[in-house]
Design a protein around this motif. Structure first.
Motif, PDB file in Angstrom:
ATOM      1  N   VAL A  29       0.946  -1.169  -0.159  1.00 40.01           N
ATOM      2  CA  VAL A  29       0.096  -0.117  -0.129  1.00 40.01           C
ATOM      3  C   VAL A  29       0.736   1.675   0.329  1.00 40.01           C
ATOM      4  O   VAL A  29       1.593   1.055   0.919  1.00 40.01           O
ATOM      5  N   GLU A  30       0.236   2.323  -0.507  1.00 39.83           N
ATOM      6  CA  GLU A  30       1.143   3.705  -1.154  1.00 39.83           C
ATOM      7  C   GLU A  30       1.458   4.293   0.633  1.00 39.83           C
ATOM      8  O   GLU A  30       0.666   4.130   1.481  1.00 39.83           O
ATOM      9  N   VAL A  31       2.769   5.047   0.894  1.00 36.45           N
ATOM     10  CA  VAL A  31       3.036   5.186   2.359  1.00 36.45           C
ATOM     11  C   VAL A  31       2.313   6.847   2.530  1.00 36.45           C
ATOM     12  O   VAL A  31       1.592   7.228   3.149  1.00 36.45           O
ATOM     13  N   GLY A  32       2.692   7.375   0.985  1.00 37.96           N
ATOM     14  CA  GLY A  32       1.795   9.033   1.381  1.00 37.96           C
ATOM     15  C   GLY A  32       3.195  10.139   0.545  1.00 37.96           C
ATOM     16  O   GLY A  32       3.785   9.348   0.479  1.00 37.96           O
ATOM     17  N   ALA A 109      -4.464   6.434   4.017  1.00 32.36           N
ATOM     18  CA  ALA A 109      -6.076   5.449   3.293  1.00 32.36           C
ATOM     19  C   ALA A 109      -6.740   6.665   3.908  1.00 32.36           C
ATOM     20  O   ALA A 109      -7.499   6.717   2.960  1.00 32.36           O
ATOM     21  N   ALA A 110      -6.654   6.297   4.973  1.00 32.04           N
ATOM     22  CA  ALA A 110      -8.264   7.598   5.763  1.00 32.04           C
ATOM     23  C   ALA A 110      -7.818   8.839   4.630  1.00 32.04           C
ATOM     24  O   ALA A 110      -8.792   9.605   4.379  1.00 32.04           O
ATOM     25  N   LYS A 111      -6.370   9.668   4.243  1.00 32.40           N
ATOM     26  CA  LYS A 111      -7.036  10.860   3.252  1.00 32.40           C
ATOM     27  C   LYS A 111      -7.422  10.506   2.063  1.00 32.40           C
ATOM     28  O   LYS A 111      -8.132  11.553   1.603  1.00 32.40           O
ATOM     29  N   LYS A 112      -7.369   9.952   1.133  1.00 31.45           N
ATOM     30  CA  LYS A 112      -7.069   9.118   0.106  1.00 31.45           C
ATOM     31  C   LYS A 112      -8.440   8.286  -0.041  1.00 31.45           C
ATOM     32  O   LYS A 112      -8.717   9.102  -0.810  1.00 31.45           O
ATOM     33  N   ASP A 113      -9.191   7.104   0.561  1.00 34.98           N
ATOM     34  CA  ASP A 113      -9.316   6.856   0.447  1.00 34.98           C
ATOM     35  C   ASP A 113     -10.826   6.042   1.416  1.00 34.98           C
ATOM     36  O   ASP A 113     -11.936   5.872   1.144  1.00 34.98           O
ATOM     37  N   CYS A 427       1.921  15.056  10.484  1.00 32.18           N
ATOM     38  CA  CYS A 427       1.697  15.686   9.321  1.00 32.18           C
ATOM     39  C   CYS A 427       0.954  17.265   8.161  1.00 32.18           C
ATOM     40  O   CYS A 427       1.173  17.184   7.720  1.00 32.18           O
ATOM     41  N   GLU A 428       0.782  17.520   9.370  1.00 36.14           N
ATOM     42  CA  GLU A 428      -0.509  18.540   8.951  1.00 36.14           C
ATOM     43  C   GLU A 428      -1.341  18.130   8.176  1.00 36.14           C
ATOM     44  O   GLU A 428      -1.860  19.175   7.018  1.00 36.14           O
ATOM     45  N   LEU A 429      -1.599  16.624   7.941  1.00 36.68           N
ATOM     46  CA  LEU A 429      -3.145  16.501   6.684  1.00 36.68           C
ATOM     47  C   LEU A 429      -3.966  16.871   7.414  1.00 36.68           C
ATOM     48  O   LEU A 429      -4.530  17.418   8.160  1.00 36.68           O
ATOM     49  N   PRO A 430      -5.126  17.112   6.706  1.00 38.72           N
ATOM     50  CA  PRO A 430      -6.119  17.705   6.821  1.00 38.72           C
ATOM     51  C   PRO A 430      -7.471  16.917   7.767  1.00 38.72           C
ATOM     52  O   PRO A 430      -7.279  16.270   8.289  1.00 38.72           O
ATOM     53  N   SER A 431      -7.942  17.659   8.989  1.00 37.86           N
ATOM     54  CA  SER A 431      -8.519  17.337   9.636  1.00 37.86           C
ATOM     55  C   SER A 431      -9.146  16.458   9.563  1.00 37.86           C
ATOM     56  O   SER A 431      -9.769  15.350  11.295  1.00 37.86           O
ATOM     57  N   ASP A 432     -10.166  16.261   7.819  1.00 37.61           N
ATOM     58  CA  ASP A 432     -10.857  15.306   8.259  1.00 37.61           C
ATOM     59  C   ASP A 432     -10.586  13.617   8.487  1.00 37.61           C
ATOM     60  O   ASP A 432     -10.847  13.060   9.102  1.00 37.61           O
ATOM     61  N   VAL A 433      -9.062  14.273   8.195  1.00 38.78           N
ATOM     62  CA  VAL A 433      -8.492  12.694   8.256  1.00 38.78           C
ATOM     63  C   VAL A 433      -8.466  11.883   9.198  1.00 38.78           C
ATOM     64  O   VAL A 433      -8.188  11.152   9.925  1.00 38.78           O
ATOM     65  N   ARG A 434      -8.195  12.821  10.468  1.00 36.37           N
ATOM     66  CA  ARG A 434      -7.733  12.667  11.652  1.00 36.37           C
ATOM     67  C   ARG A 434      -8.855  12.188  12.926  1.00 36.37           C
ATOM     68  O   ARG A 434      -9.257  11.864  13.505  1.00 36.37           O
ATOM     69  N   GLY A 435      -9.978  13.183  11.985  1.00 32.95           N
ATOM     70  CA  GLY A 435     -11.473  12.957  12.078  1.00 32.95           C
ATOM     71  C   GLY A 435     -11.513  11.112  11.999  1.00 32.95           C
ATOM     72  O   GLY A 435     -12.656  10.723  12.708  1.00 32.95           O
ATOM     73  N   ILE A 436     -11.469  10.438  10.553  1.00 31.55           N
ATOM     74  CA  ILE A 436     -11.674   9.047  10.258  1.00 31.55           C
ATOM     75  C   ILE A 436     -10.569   8.304  11.541  1.00 31.55           C
ATOM     76  O   ILE A 436     -11.152   7.404  12.395  1.00 31.55           O
ATOM     77  N   THR A 437      -9.464   8.925  11.982  1.00 30.73           N
ATOM     78  CA  THR A 437      -8.788   8.003  12.981  1.00 30.73           C
ATOM     79  C   THR A 437      -8.919   7.988  14.309  1.00 30.73           C
ATOM     80  O   THR A 437      -8.979   7.137  14.819  1.00 30.73           O
TER      81      THR A 437
END
Lengths: 672, 672
Positions: A29-32, A109-113, A427-437
């Motif tokens: 799987v892709e790392v990012g 994955a949370a960011k992309k998928d 890594c300062e990803l968008p906040s909805d990523v954090r929401g999923i995790t």
């Protein structure tokens, strides 16, 4: 008949192959982003560096025990011990390597998928750990049992030698749990106290020098430590069941737990395919579905095996009792530690009047929370005993752990999701990523409660079964508590978990102190950190946690191994029996009390942070943070280590029993 | 030979006469100013009102147990139970009446005549309590034993019936300790949290509405509660020694502990005359001198009696072992709880990093502090067993308590001096008066540590001796811990002290909460209080403490009495034996842990207040106050009550053993 042990160990190979396939899948799987790769490599390197140094520092210990076993007990026992230690090491390494790969990919994955894919990766990471643990466990026990037999030992002699494998697993588990527990809490406290409280930066902020150490800690404590812990339980209860099964049913009694566990592995593998969520569904349900499927399949195996091997369904009934007891304890754990129930809400309420009342009510909840789990356990013991005698108790613990592959997968999934959230933040990803995790993580916390129930319940039953095996190995027809030697042993044994907890708590304190000093130093001497222009020295913090955790784990570890040996030599086999019983009783109580108090404080804090009692930043919240900080070493270091302590002490006694029979009771001879 | 029991009880009458003379002497001393009379009468009335309501609320309980005993066991046992309850009540009333007279007179003597006179009055007040307790104890045991014999029961039957007396003493002691403990801490927290922290007025300020309740609390908790506690220990260990002595040595074995205690009473009376200090000398030395004199005299008696009654010095040796064990535990208690040693200083040090680390280190000290006391106890048990068998263990506890007259005097002297200081403050006496009472009080704290050592040590040994008597009464040839019924009993028994502690801690919390609300209300609705123009409603606070203490003591009390009965009926005599052993082990550990952690936090706070780590008012001090507040219910409610809990449970089992032999084990029959 004994060749069925070989068949059982094939299921171990299947589990390992499955783990390998999953690991490969994760790897692809892709790392990012580059930043994600960088952060993730820090965590991975830190975690691996810790494990490498930890296992290196244990070489001397393992070598000494090996020599002692070869000289005083049996060279084959020594070899089994080595294999047990090696398998435990391998399970820790492999499981954690994959976990540290899965976390960053979960974040990506949370960011992309989205949720479903993220869940799948996090869960696969946990499943690798789970399958490795059960695979190595049954492979070791089944295969060694077969080989020992082929080498010319009769089955009961083989089972006796096999205890060396359990000793290897248990002693490494203790060091792993204690070392990992100290590491994770020292890093956690250092990151929180200086970073969050003093410098005022958010959780998982990349400017925090201890942030990598903190994330490494989640892996070495919650993933590797927990894996070693359950490996030990799994192996210990299998060995106890084999020993007692031989006495009760001959070779069939030994094969039943092995094949049952093999069935559990197959059930767990099938179960993993049912852990699937789509974007709208609740990941909780997906995990539950997987657990149910594997439990039901395993019970089906249980019915068939019991009928064929033991001649009736009694074996199945005690397995069922074990599973029900484990589920009840899990449910009870949840009642005492989840903010959905009144206990945690009361603690949050008490935080209105400050930290003192928060602490008192948390301790009270922890103490109170021993009532029903103990009642359930006691009833389970009586019930399985009335069905199948002492063998029934051992089988109940094997039953509880038969689906450990799935239980561990669900358990290890939590810290992976947690880590994914940390990486997203750093890594300062968008906040909805954090929401999923965060959602994945919170689900992990709930399901972990059930895992804890199984861990505590199986520890008690396995310790009891090992205790019975010890009595047999020491040729004792009984251990009479009206005998003052036994009472003295019980008092000393009861004291050991208290002493051990005090040592591990102080160890966390000392390690955390060094970490706090270092984080403060970096902020002070490198002003660029706060401005974001200088990169903090993450490696130094990782190094401090590692070094002090390894230094501090020595004393509690030695206490656990040496105290039964000393007791056996000074007080004799019966006095040692008293010591084990005392440690069993006070150990289980302390473990439940500390784990639940810690969990309750943690969730009381989260409950307040969710907006109750003034929310984050208010006075009640500050009081709740004090409770949570006290609870950290309770629930993540001392509490879970005690589970291993009592089993390790029993297995040490079991292995060295022949020695005590011959030379034990020196003090009693002097007093006469 | 048995008529010597009559001689022993004469020493009880002598003790009571001596107490009466002392009380008269105190009564004749001048009270002081009108203000002093007023304040003192508030305290006295509050304390008496509490005791009256407490004992009234227990009438129903006592009556029910009496009826149950008459119906199911033996009417004579019922009568003995009544006498035991009555004697305990009387000891509490009389001792506290005198203590509340002595405190104001101590304050006045400190004002008018200086240290020596103040010491003499405070100590006399304590001695009244001490002499009443031991006098009633030996009178009850000796005289009832004689009467039961004269009524036609053989000695061992008489000893069996006598256990009723122990049951009366123990059950009232439990309610007294728990009720008093809840009262004193609720009042203390209420006075401190609202008065000192919120309103910012000093300790013992007459404007604080809870100030009288707080001072009443010192009396009902530390004087009456402690008196009932030691009365119970004294009686319990005597009865156990008589029972086991009859088995080992016939009637001589029963007479030896009685006459030894009689000798201890004479020794204690003589010892009191050596408690004298002049203005320059250290009151600590005076108290120590008294203790030494009575111990040496008692040991002299021990040599003579052992030689004559048992034919050799073995009896003396175990008495000596008991005394040495008690002193060692006392010394160890001091090491863990005095600010002269590193443990307390470390806690003070940890308060630099806030309340969380203060709590963790205090808990760690408490847990660690179980190590050596347990080792000393275990060694003492083995040693006295090797000298005189199980009878030796009972005699060791009798030996430890033989000078209880003096130990209690020294123990009860502390709260009297403390109260005298409070009165001096409330009546605004010159500050050098407070200086004297503070000095007396601080000496009391040190000597109390030794008293605590004796309390814990004797509780363990007495419980063990009672446990052995139970085994005999239940016709058990042994209690085998490899039997799962016994293990289940042990787990449940081990859990009870946890549950009990949680109940008492929560009880303190609830009672304190009501008190806090009331004090806040008074400050809010009566603004004249702070200006000194309106007198606060002291009586209302006293009433709240009383009512909620009495309400909250019911549940823990019932738990203590009912759990062994239920266990006996459901699990049978052997399962109950396991329960008792489990409760004994975890109870002793929890008692030591909680008492020492509480003491250590208390002294860490005082150490900071003495000017270390920034002194009063700094952040470390605030953290230390949190520790002290958590420690309060630990050391003054839960910890000391557990000592009684384990003995009460054992004595309940002992009394009801015939019932369990006949009807016990219902659950086991169902499972079969």
């Amino acid at each position: 008949m004994i060749s069925y042990a070989g068949i059982a160990s094939i299921s171990g190979i299947i589990a390992l192959i499955f783990a390998f396939i999953l690991a490969n899948k994760i790897n692809k799987v892709e790392v990012g982003t580059n930043r994600m790769k960088e952060i993730s490599s820090y965590i991975q390197e830190g975690a691996m560096a810790f494990l490498t140094r930890e296992y290196k520092s244990l070489v001397l210990f393992v070598a000494s025990i090996f020599i002692v076993l070869c000289l005083f007990i049996n060279p084959l026992t020594g070899v089994c011990f080595l294999v047990g230690a090696l398998f435990s090491t391998f399970a820790g390494f492999f499981g954690m390597k994959v976990a540290t790969k899965a976390n960053v990919r979960t974040a990506n994955a949370a960011k992309k998928d989205g949720m479903n894919k993220a869940l799948s990766i996090a869960f696969s990471g946990g499943a690798v750990m789970g399958m490795t643990v059960v695979g190595l466990g049954i492979l070791g026990v089944g295969f060694l049992f077969l080989i020992l037999y082929k080498l010319g030992n009769d089955p009961s002699e083989s089972a006796k030698i096999l205890t060396g494998f359990g000793l290897g697993a248990s002693s490494l588990a203790l060091f792993g749990r204690v070392g990992g527990g100290i590491y994770t809490k020292a890093a956690d406290v250092g990151a929180d106290l200086v970073g969050k409280v003093e410098a005022g930066i958010p959780e998982d902020d990349p400017r925090n020098p201890a942030v990598i150490a903190d994330n490494v800690g989640d892996n070495v404590g919650d993933v590797a430590g927990m894996g070693a812990d359950l490996f030990e339980s799994y192996v210990g209860s299998l060995i106890a069941a084999i020993t007692l099964g031989l006495i009760a049913y001959g070779i069939n009694g030994a094969i039943f737990p092995l094949l049952l566990s093999a069935g559990g592995i197959i059930g767990s593998i099938i179960g993993t395919f049912f852990v699937k969520a789509d974007e709208k569904s609740d990941p909780h349900k997906a995990l539950k579905m997987g657990t149910y499927v594997s439990s039901i399949l395993t019970m089906g195996f249980g019915i068939v095996l019991s009928n064929n091997l033991l001649g009736d369904l009694k074996g199945f009934w005690v397995v069922l009792i074990g599973i029900i007891v484990g589920m009840c304890i899990g449910q009870l754990t949840e009642i005492y530690t989840s903010s959905d129930y009144s206990h945690v809400q009361k603690i949050a309420n008490q935080s209105e009047t400050g930290p003192a009342t928060t602490i008192i009510s948390g301790l009270a909840v922890g103490m109170k929370s021993t009532l029903w789990p103990i009642m359930v356990m006691a009833f389970g013991i009586l019930l399985s005993y009335s069905v199948l005698g002492i063998y029934g108790i051992a089988l109940a613990s094997v039953g509880m752990l038969s689906t450990a592959g799935m239980t561990i997968a669900v358990d290890a999934y939590g810290p992976i999701a947690d880590n994914a959230g940390g990486i997203a933040e750093m890594c300062e990803l968008p906040s909805d990523v954090r929401g999923i995790t965060d959602k994945l993580d919170s689900v992990g916390n709930t399901t972990a409660a059930i895992g804890k129930g199984f861990a505590i319940g199986s520890a008690a039953l396995a310790a009891l079964a090992l205790f019975a095996s010890y009595t047999a190995a020491a040729n004792l027809s009984g251990i009479d508590i009206t005998n003052p030697v036994v009472i003295s042993g019980m008092l000393i044994g009861g004291m050991l978990p208290f002493l051990f907890s005090s040592m591990t708590m102080e160890a966390v304190g000392k390690a955390a102190f060094e970490m706090i000093e270092e984080v403060r130093r970096q902020f002070r001497e490198m002003p660029g950190i706060m401005e974001g222009t200088t990169k903090p020295d993450y490696a130094k913090c990782v190094d401090i946690s590692t070094a002090s955790a390894l230094k501090q784990m020595v004393l509690p570890g030695i206490l656990a191994v040496l105290s039964p040996v000393l007791a056996g030599l000074l007080l004799g086999t019966e006095g040692l029996g008293g010591l084990l019983a005392g440690a069993l009783v006070s150990g289980i109580l302390m473990a439940i009390m500390m784990s639940n108090a810690g969990g309750a404080w943690d969730n009381a804090k989260k409950y307040i942070e969710a907006g109750n009692h003034g929310g984050k930043g208010g006075e009640p919240h500050k009081a709740a943070v004090v409770g949570d900080t006290v609870g950290d070493p309770f629930k993540d270091t001392s509490g879970p280590s005690i589970n291993i302590l009592i089993k390790l002490m029993t297995i040490v006694s079991l292995v060295f029993a022949p020695l005590f029979v011959q030379y034990g009771g020196i003090l009693l001879k002097i007093l006469k």
